[in-house]
Enzyme design. Sequence first.
Site, short mmCIF file in Angstrom:
data_model
loop_
_atom_site.label_atom_id
_atom_site.label_comp_id
_atom_site.label_asym_id
_atom_site.label_seq_id
_atom_site.Cartn_x
_atom_site.Cartn_y
_atom_site.Cartn_z
N HIS A 189 0.86 -1.19 0.05
CA HIS A 189 0.18 -0.07 -0.18
C HIS A 189 0.82 1.26 0.05
O HIS A 189 1.63 1.35 0.89
CB HIS A 189 -0.91 0.12 1.07
N CYS A 190 0.89 1.97 -0.74
CA CYS A 190 1.83 3.30 -1.02
C CYS A 190 1.04 4.51 -0.35
O CYS A 190 -0.14 4.99 -0.87
CB CYS A 190 1.68 3.72 -2.62
N VAL A 191 1.57 4.83 0.62
CA VAL A 191 0.98 5.90 1.58
C VAL A 191 1.13 7.13 0.64
O VAL A 191 0.02 8.04 0.92
CB VAL A 191 2.06 6.25 2.68
N GLY A 200 -1.87 6.80 -1.63
CA GLY A 200 -3.24 6.42 -0.96
C GLY A 200 -3.93 5.33 -1.61
O GLY A 200 -4.99 5.04 -1.48
#
Length: 291
Positions: A131-133, A136
């Site tokens: 999951h790429c912060v 998002g």
Amino acid sequence: MTSFASQVFARVDRFCRPLPMVLNTVLVFSITGEVSYLVLLEAPLDADQKKTVWSAWWKAAHLLAQYFMLGNICWNALLFLWTSPSIKGVFLGGEGMGQGWRYCYTCETHTPPRCSHCYDCNVCVLRRDHHCVFFGQCVGFRNYRYFLSCLLFMWSGLLYATLMNAEVFLVILKEGVTVHSVLLLLIPWLMLVSGQVSARAFAFAFIADTCVVGFLLVSAFFFFHLVLMLRGQTTREWYSTRRPYSLGLRGNLRHALGLRWYLCWLCPLIPSPLPGDGMNFEVTGPLESTR
């Protein structure tokens, strides 16, 4: 009391989630604007060359290069966000279920190999990497190409911006390696608050520092994912040292970037269909972890 605290936490969480993406956007356009200013108004430093034909062509070439990289960053980021990597709209189950399929109790459905549930996105993601912060959204089977291409042009753009800002470092260090010059390079905001530098000097020093720090961080992410792509692994599989889906160098490139892997990185609008469906993968090694 617990309900009120959970509501406050949920609101704060919703407010904070887009902040990394907003900060990224502001930094990308700020760096581009600063480098454009350096090209148009500051370079070349020799006053006799500022009005020559060579200078005009030099500036045009630099502006074309940096806005080509900026355009690729923006388009890849948008397509990454618009391309859902989840199982929504995908037919799962039937006679195709076999080894590696699992049941997700949250989504209440069987999921294929390399698919896992993301609690941030609240959905299962095909060939989930992480999951790429900063965006998002999860990096998965359908949008991995845009994620990697965005990293590529962010890396090249920050390298370009760092080289263009080398003159800023030289100007700051012109007085020698003093406490003032070191502090201006490392913590320019402190120098601004203390009134020891002008707002213009602070802006140049801050963006130059941001270019260097950003280049180092993006380099780590980009080369890590480049190695993963060439090995045919996801981040989750790298932790367990498994390589059961590696198809060789060319096969891994095709499965990550699509059939036009040799061209698609130049522009996100170049069609490059993926050879698989994100559910069935050719197994070329042991599925068990070696750790």
